[in-house]
Scaffold this active site. Structure first.
Site, mmCIF file in Angstrom:
data_model
loop_
_atom_site.group_PDB
_atom_site.id
_atom_site.type_symbol
_atom_site.label_atom_id
_atom_site.label_comp_id
_atom_site.label_asym_id
_atom_site.label_seq_id
_atom_site.Cartn_x
_atom_site.Cartn_y
_atom_site.Cartn_z
ATOM 1 N N SER A 105 -7.047 -1.824 4.743
ATOM 2 C CA SER A 105 -6.452 -0.845 3.830
ATOM 3 C C SER A 105 -7.535 0.055 3.230
ATOM 4 O O SER A 105 -8.216 0.748 3.979
ATOM 5 C CB SER A 105 -5.641 -1.619 2.774
ATOM 6 O OG SER A 105 -4.872 -0.760 2.009
ATOM 7 N N ASP A 155 4.841 0.067 7.695
ATOM 8 C CA ASP A 155 3.937 -0.004 6.543
ATOM 9 C C ASP A 155 4.340 1.070 5.527
ATOM 10 O O ASP A 155 4.264 2.261 5.829
ATOM 11 C CB ASP A 155 2.490 0.211 7.038
ATOM 12 C CG ASP A 155 1.451 -0.078 5.970
ATOM 13 O OD1 ASP A 155 1.748 0.152 4.783
ATOM 14 O OD2 ASP A 155 0.354 -0.518 6.333
ATOM 15 N N HIS A 186 2.678 -3.635 5.175
ATOM 16 C CA HIS A 186 1.269 -3.392 4.838
ATOM 17 C C HIS A 186 0.417 -4.658 4.900
ATOM 18 O O HIS A 186 -0.802 -4.591 4.964
ATOM 19 C CB HIS A 186 1.184 -2.775 3.432
ATOM 20 C CG HIS A 186 -0.170 -2.212 3.128
ATOM 21 N ND1 HIS A 186 -0.782 -1.262 3.919
ATOM 22 C CD2 HIS A 186 -1.054 -2.473 2.126
ATOM 23 C CE1 HIS A 186 -1.967 -0.962 3.418
ATOM 24 N NE2 HIS A 186 -2.150 -1.689 2.326
HETATM 25 C C1 MLT Z 1 -6.064 3.815 0.063
HETATM 26 O O1 MLT Z 1 -5.923 4.181 -1.080
HETATM 27 O O2 MLT Z 1 -7.157 3.680 0.637
HETATM 28 C C2 MLT Z 1 -4.815 3.533 0.797
HETATM 29 O O3 MLT Z 1 -3.765 4.215 0.225
HETATM 30 C C3 MLT Z 1 -4.505 2.116 0.896
HETATM 31 C C4 MLT Z 1 -4.658 1.327 -0.363
HETATM 32 O O4 MLT Z 1 -3.715 1.193 -1.152
HETATM 33 O O5 MLT Z 1 -5.730 0.790 -0.563
#
Ligand code: MLT
Length: 203
Positions: A105, A155, A186
């Site tokens: 992520s 996701d 996710h």
């Molecule tokens: C990010 O902010 O890098 C992506 O949206 C995924 C997350 O929630 O970390």
């Protein structure tokens, strides 16, 4: 050495292989240790905590909204992380021959930025639930760079087209990309970790 980031280093039995672990939002340097050990039980592990806090939750760079990144901060933090990793590898694993980034992520998004924008640090990356981190800026040539991408077709945080755009950008800059899509959201699933492990041992 440069101590900009909270981190953990665990020496492996094979000091040639190093795994750099980059967590998701709200995680820390310990989060992906089990994933790393599953992927290469003999490798050394360097887990790094993101330096930005969002409502108390560590991340690697600021965002303006979910999925909308603060590009100035992204590039600043990516440079800071790049410098830290360079130093940490020299310090902890000067004899390393094969370094792999594993990100989930937010950690996968900064890992993608490091690949696309910064002097080569690793030749392999495993990106779980990643999206294209920036657009309209130069991307480095990624010859001899191998990337595994695991993505969830449902996701809610990472839309499919954002992951697909990342895959396309990496491929059009000569990276060798293996992408596998799961009927999942996710969350990082064991199936993905197993597939990443098979991919890692096959290249
Ligand atoms: C990010 O902010 O890098 C992506 O949206 C995924 C997350 O929630 O970390």
């Amino acid at each position: 050495m440069n101590e900009t980031h909270h981190h953990i280093f665990i020496e492996g039995t094979n000091n040639k292989n190093v795994l750099i672990l980059l967590h998701g939002t709200g995680g820390n340097e310990h989060d992906l240790i089990n994933v790393g050990k599953h992927i290469d039980p003999d490798a050394s592990i360097l887990g790094v905590r993101g330096n930005v806090l969002e409502g108390g939750m560590p991340r690697y760079f600021r965002r303006l909204a979910e999925g909308v990144f603060d590009e100035v901060d992204l590039f600043f933090r990516a440079q800071e992380l790049h410098d830290f990793l360079n130093d940490a590898i020299q310090h902890y694993a000067p004899k390393s021959e094969q370094i792999t980034m594993i990100g989930y992520s937010n950690g996968a998004n900064i890992a993608a930025t490091l690949l696309m924008k910064h002097e080569k640090l690793v030749d392999r990356a495993i990106l779980f639930h990643a999206m294209v981190p920036y657009r309209n800026q130069e991307v480095l040539a990624l010859d001899n760079t191998y990337v595994f991408i695991g993505a969830g077709s449902n996701d809610p945080i990472i839309p499919q087209n954002e992951t697909q755009e990342l895959i396309d950008v990496l491929r059009s800059n000569q990276a060798t990309v293996k992408d596998i899509w799961y009927n999942s959201g996710h969350q990082l699933t064991m199936n993905e970790v197993e597939d990443a492990q098979k991919w890692y041992s096959s290249i």
